[in-house]
Every structure is written in C-alpha cells, then in structure tokens.
Design a protein around this motif. Structure first.
Motif, PDB file in Angstrom:
ATOM      1  N   TYR A  16     -11.387 -20.173   2.080  1.00 30.04           N
ATOM      2  CA  TYR A  16     -12.424 -21.140   2.169  1.00 30.04           C
ATOM      3  C   TYR A  16     -13.744 -21.848   0.685  1.00 30.04           C
ATOM      4  N   TRP A  17     -12.718 -20.859   0.213  1.00 26.45           N
ATOM      5  CA  TRP A  17     -13.220 -21.387  -1.415  1.00 26.45           C
ATOM      6  C   TRP A  17     -13.283 -22.331  -2.195  1.00 26.45           C
ATOM      7  N   GLU A  75     -19.384 -10.563  11.328  1.00 22.22           N
ATOM      8  CA  GLU A  75     -20.766 -10.744  10.179  1.00 22.22           C
ATOM      9  C   GLU A  75     -21.979 -11.207  11.701  1.00 22.22           C
ATOM     10  N   LYS A  90     -14.459 -19.077   9.312  1.00 18.40           N
ATOM     11  CA  LYS A  90     -13.699 -17.653  10.187  1.00 18.40           C
ATOM     12  C   LYS A  90     -13.612 -18.887  11.514  1.00 18.40           C
ATOM     13  N   GLY A 127      -9.334 -12.167   2.262  1.00 21.47           N
ATOM     14  CA  GLY A 127     -10.563 -13.450   2.311  1.00 21.47           C
ATOM     15  C   GLY A 127      -9.195 -14.014   3.487  1.00 21.47           C
ATOM     16  N   TYR A 129      -9.851  -6.122  -4.073  1.00 22.42           N
ATOM     17  CA  TYR A 129     -10.111  -6.826  -3.399  1.00 22.42           C
ATOM     18  C   TYR A 129      -9.204  -7.215  -3.680  1.00 22.42           C
ATOM     19  N   PHE A 162     -23.646 -16.191   2.975  1.00 27.79           N
ATOM     20  CA  PHE A 162     -24.264 -15.303   2.498  1.00 27.79           C
ATOM     21  C   PHE A 162     -23.032 -14.598   0.894  1.00 27.79           C
ATOM     22  N   CYS A 163     -21.365 -15.228   1.548  1.00 30.42           N
ATOM     23  CA  CYS A 163     -20.055 -14.094   0.530  1.00 30.42           C
ATOM     24  C   CYS A 163     -20.595 -14.624  -1.133  1.00 30.42           C
ATOM     25  N   ASN A 165     -16.949 -21.901   3.307  1.00 28.67           N
ATOM     26  CA  ASN A 165     -16.882 -20.119   2.823  1.00 28.67           C
ATOM     27  C   ASN A 165     -18.486 -19.888   3.695  1.00 28.67           C
ATOM     28  N   CYS A 166     -18.524 -18.653   4.255  1.00 27.53           N
ATOM     29  CA  CYS A 166     -19.650 -17.874   4.691  1.00 27.53           C
ATOM     30  C   CYS A 166     -21.046 -18.200   4.018  1.00 27.53           C
ATOM     31  N   VAL A 175     -17.578 -13.829  -2.667  1.00 28.38           N
ATOM     32  CA  VAL A 175     -16.515 -14.178  -3.501  1.00 28.38           C
ATOM     33  C   VAL A 175     -15.911 -14.547  -4.441  1.00 28.38           C
ATOM     34  N   CYS A 194     -10.147 -15.742  -1.251  1.00 26.32           N
ATOM     35  CA  CYS A 194     -10.358 -16.363   0.091  1.00 26.32           C
ATOM     36  C   CYS A 194     -10.113 -18.038  -0.064  1.00 26.32           C
TER      37      CYS A 194
HETATM   38  S1  SF4 Z   1     -17.198 -13.511   3.253  1.00 27.58           S
HETATM   39 FE1  SF4 Z   1     -14.744 -12.957   3.663  1.00 27.58          FE
HETATM   40  S2  SF4 Z   1     -13.736 -15.051   4.581  1.00 27.58           S
HETATM   41 FE2  SF4 Z   1     -16.414 -15.167   4.027  1.00 27.58          FE
HETATM   42  S3  SF4 Z   1     -16.070 -16.647   2.557  1.00 27.58           S
HETATM   43 FE3  SF4 Z   1     -16.587 -14.700   2.050  1.00 27.58          FE
HETATM   44  S4  SF4 Z   1     -14.246 -13.899   1.900  1.00 27.58           S
HETATM   45 FE4  SF4 Z   1     -14.352 -15.338   2.523  1.00 27.58          FE
END
Ligand code: SF4
Length: 430
Positions: A133-134, A240, A254, A185, A126, A144-145, A141-142, A147, A131
């Motif tokens: 978005y966090w 996804e 996204k 990300g 990684y 389910f994620c 953020n997504c 990260v 990413c």
């Molecule tokens: S899945 Fe990828 S794009 Fe979505 S929050 Fe996690 S790292 Fe970011």
C-alpha cells in the motif's frame, strides 16, 4: 475503580499511552542499559520501553509533539529511574533491559535489531518487504501507519530464514523468549502465508517456541486449518476500525483489497479452529482494533463482536506518529479509553476466553485484557481459577516441548545457558 495512578498501575499505563512522558536531562537511557527508541511494528510503538509497578511493561510516547505537554516526567536519581509529575514523585520504574544481542550482527553482517526486536518480552519480526500500500503511485496506506517510513531505517528489507533463526536463537538463549510474532503487510497475490510458512515450520521443528502471525486475511480460509495443524499458536487480523465509514477513510488499501467483512469472516473462522488442531498447541485468534480513531461506543461494539465469536480483542491506543498521515490528529483522552479497556476485561472474562495463559509474555505496545482487571469493579473468581489452571498446563506443555527439541536437535548453536522459566507473573528478563 481506583483512580489514583500511584495505586493503579493499569490506569497509569493507559494514561501514559495517552499523554506520553517528558525525559528529564538527567536520563541516560541507553547508557543505563535501556532500549533505544525504535519506530517499529506498524508504527504503533515508537516510544520508551519501561516496566511499571506490578510488572506492567509499556512503551511510552516520548518523541511525538504531544508528549512535550505531558504532566509526567521521567528522572534519574542515583542510577534509578523515577516517574514524577511536575509537583510530586509518583513511583519507581525500570528501563526495559536492552538484550545483549542488540549490539550484535548476524553471520551475514546485518544488525540483529534490523531482523527483530523485543516488544516487551516477545520477539517481533516484520517479515518481508514493505507493505505494498506504501509503494503504489497513489499511496493507499493506513493513515496511522509508519511502516513505509520505518523500513530500511529500523528494519532490514530482506530477512532470510537463516538470519531470522539466528536472531530467534539469540533471543531465546539470552532473553528467554517464549513467543515469536511475525507481522506482514499486504502483498499482491496474497503471498504472506506462503512467505511465513517456512519460518513457522522451522521454528516449531527446531526450537519449539510459541509462534503467531499477523497478516491480512487470506481468501482461502482452509490455509488457516493447515497453519493450525502446523502448530501455529496465534493468528491476528488487524481491521483497526469497526465503524465502516471510518474504516474506509482510515484504511483505504485494506478497504479496497479485502473490505471489513473479509477481516471479520477470517476472525470468526479462525476462532472456530481451536477445537480442531493439536491439543498440545494452544490456539488464539485476535481481532485488533485501534481505540481513539472511532467513538468509544464503536470500539466497545467491536469488542462485543470479537468476543462473541470466541476471539480475543487486541486493543491499541492510537498514537499520532511523526511523519504519518495522522501525525496531527490528537491522541485520545484517558477518560474515553478507560471504559473501553474495562469493557475489554469484562467481556473476555464473561466469555471465558483464554487471556493471559501463555507463559512469560509481557506486552509493551498494548494493554492486555488481563491487565485491565483493576479498571473494573467486577470480579470473576471461577474464570480466574480456570485461567490459572490453563496457564499452568500451557507452561508445562511448552517446557516439555522446548526440552524435547533440545534433546532431538542438540543444544542451541553457540550455546549459552538454557533460559530458565520465570515464575508465573514475573518478567522473564527481570
Ligand atoms: S497498517 Fe499494515 S496494512 Fe496498513 S499500511 Fe501499515 S503495514 Fe500496510
């Protein structure tokens, strides 16, 4: 289809993703040379790395609450590991061996596992900072994620070119890897390809391994022509979810920055580049989805679309990781997953896609299309013959390239024995 998991390891791999496993007190995973449980790779791999019968590598949920209700229990007997249900013995399994370099640090003093880890038998990195978005005020953020929960714990924030190369050499020499996969990300200014290109160039020049990247879709699609020319072997776009409403809800960042259509456009464009680049470098485009976050029909529609444009679907099974927004969403049911993964195999074979052609790559985090063969009653003898021939050609090309690099650049630094290629179908580390 064989429905007894003792006779159908693909079904067992799938069922374990959905149900997890309980570890009996007799298990001594790390003391017995197994890999520590790391929460890495966009949070989809949190579990125990195991080898199932027929050489299937997997990553089984153990820490998530649902695994406590699993019918499966892993026991240790005389140093060997055996999978049981409460009532009876199912099969022998093996712990995925912990690489010797997992204990070491880079020259700069960072634990090598914070630079990259083996996912099955390939090296996953990684790259770059968390990413974005966090880190927005209102996180997008997504859901389910994990990260943003993991970085700084299992992964290093900054990874220099030299540090990454050091770990790649260690993984090449000691674990026999043939493939390196980079994952990023979202970053403002779409800088992810600029960040990764120096790594790709250097790996290709000095080591000659297969290299893939998984990033958001860059708006300038001609960048992928350049990557193809550079010798990159795989691009993967994780949209996804194919259902537009579910996509918006699950992946707000996204959706805002790119939208589903841009992901699809990039998958289709990149899938068309196979005929354009260097013939000696295999090229694969993946569209990645998560089964279990939309209806099985929608997942199968995604598989239909991805394969129709010449790309290969990567289908993950949703795992409700601790600490994520979807931690309380139940994992999918195996009976809902089987038709999806059967469809995956059948569609890839019907479209003649090059599945399973790269040598010695065993993936623990997902079911590969070719692994799903025993979930289908259909057979494709001509397609399978072609894949065998292709696999031999790719292996031959890769071996030649690796040998050439060693001739040009000398033996790897701090040389240990050059890794030997395993026979097709055998695991590199077994
Ligand atoms: S899945 Fe990828 S794009 Fe979505 S929050 Fe996690 S790292 Fe970011």
């Amino acid at each position: 289809m064989e429905t007894d998991v003792r006779k159908n390891p693909a079904l067992l791999k799938l069922d374990l993703y959905c149900k997890g496993v309980r570890l009996d007190d007799s298990c001594l995973v790390e003391e017995d040379g197994g890999r520590k449980i790391l929460r890495t790779r966009a949070g989809l791999g949190s579990g125990l790395e195991l080898l199932l019968p027929s050489g299937l590598w997997t990553n089984v949920p153990v820490t998530e609450p649902f695994a406590k209700d699993s019918p499966y229990i892993l026991k240790r007997a005389g140093g060997a590991y055996r999978l049981h249900t409460d009532d009876h013995f199912l099969c022998d399994v093996e712990l995925a061996p912990k690489p010797s370099w997992y204990e070491r640090k880079t020259a700069t003093g960072k634990p090598m596992t914070r630079i990259g880890t083996l996912q099955g038998t390939y090296l996953g990195i990684y790259q770059a900072k968390v990413c974005e978005y966090w880190v927005e005020k209102t996180k997008v953020n997504c859901k389910f994620c994990s990260v943003g929960l993991n970085l700084g714990i299992d992964d290093a924030d900054e990874k220099s070119l030299d540090e990454v190369m050091e770990v790649i050499w260690a993984a090449r020499r000691e674990s026999g890897i043939t493939y390196v996969d980079f994952n990023t990300g979202h970053y403002t200014g779409e800088t992810y390809l600029d960040i990764l290109e120096p790594f790709i160039r250097r790996i290709k020049k000095e080591v000659g391994l297969l290299v893939g990247i998984q990033t958001p879709p860059h708006h300038d699609l001609s960048r992928y022509d350049e990557l193809r020319k550079m010798g990159l072997n795989r691009v993967s776009f994780c949209f996804e979810i194919f259902d537009r409403e579910r996509f918006k809800e699950t992946c707000p960042g996204k959706n805002r920055e790119y939208g589903l259509d841009r992901y699809l456009e990039a998958v289709e464009y990149c899938a068309s580049l196979g005929r354009k680049g260097p013939l000696t470098e295999p090229w694969v485009t993946n569209g990645e989805i998560i089964a279990g976050l939309e209806s099985p029909e929608s997942s199968m529609a995604a598989i239909d679309w991805i394969t129709s444009v010449g790309a290969i679907p990567t289908v993950c099974v949703f795992r409700p990781l601790i600490g994520t927004d979807y931690a309380d969403v139940p994992p999918p049911k195996t009976e809902d997953m089987v038709p999806i993964f059967r469809h995956l195999y059948e569609k890839c074979m019907e479209h003649g896609l090059p599945v399973g052609a790269a040598p010695d790559i065993h993936v623990s985090l997902v079911m590969l299309p070719e692994e799903c063969k025993s979930l289908s009653d259909k057979r494709y003898p001509v397609g399978e013959m072609k894949l065998k021939v292709l696999g031999k050609a790719v292996r031959w090309g890769l071996e030649k390239r690796l040998q050439n690099r060693e001739r040009l650049f000398g033996p790897p630094p701090r040389s240990i024995a050059a890794p030997v290629f395993a026979e097709p179908g055998a695991s590199a580390s077994a």
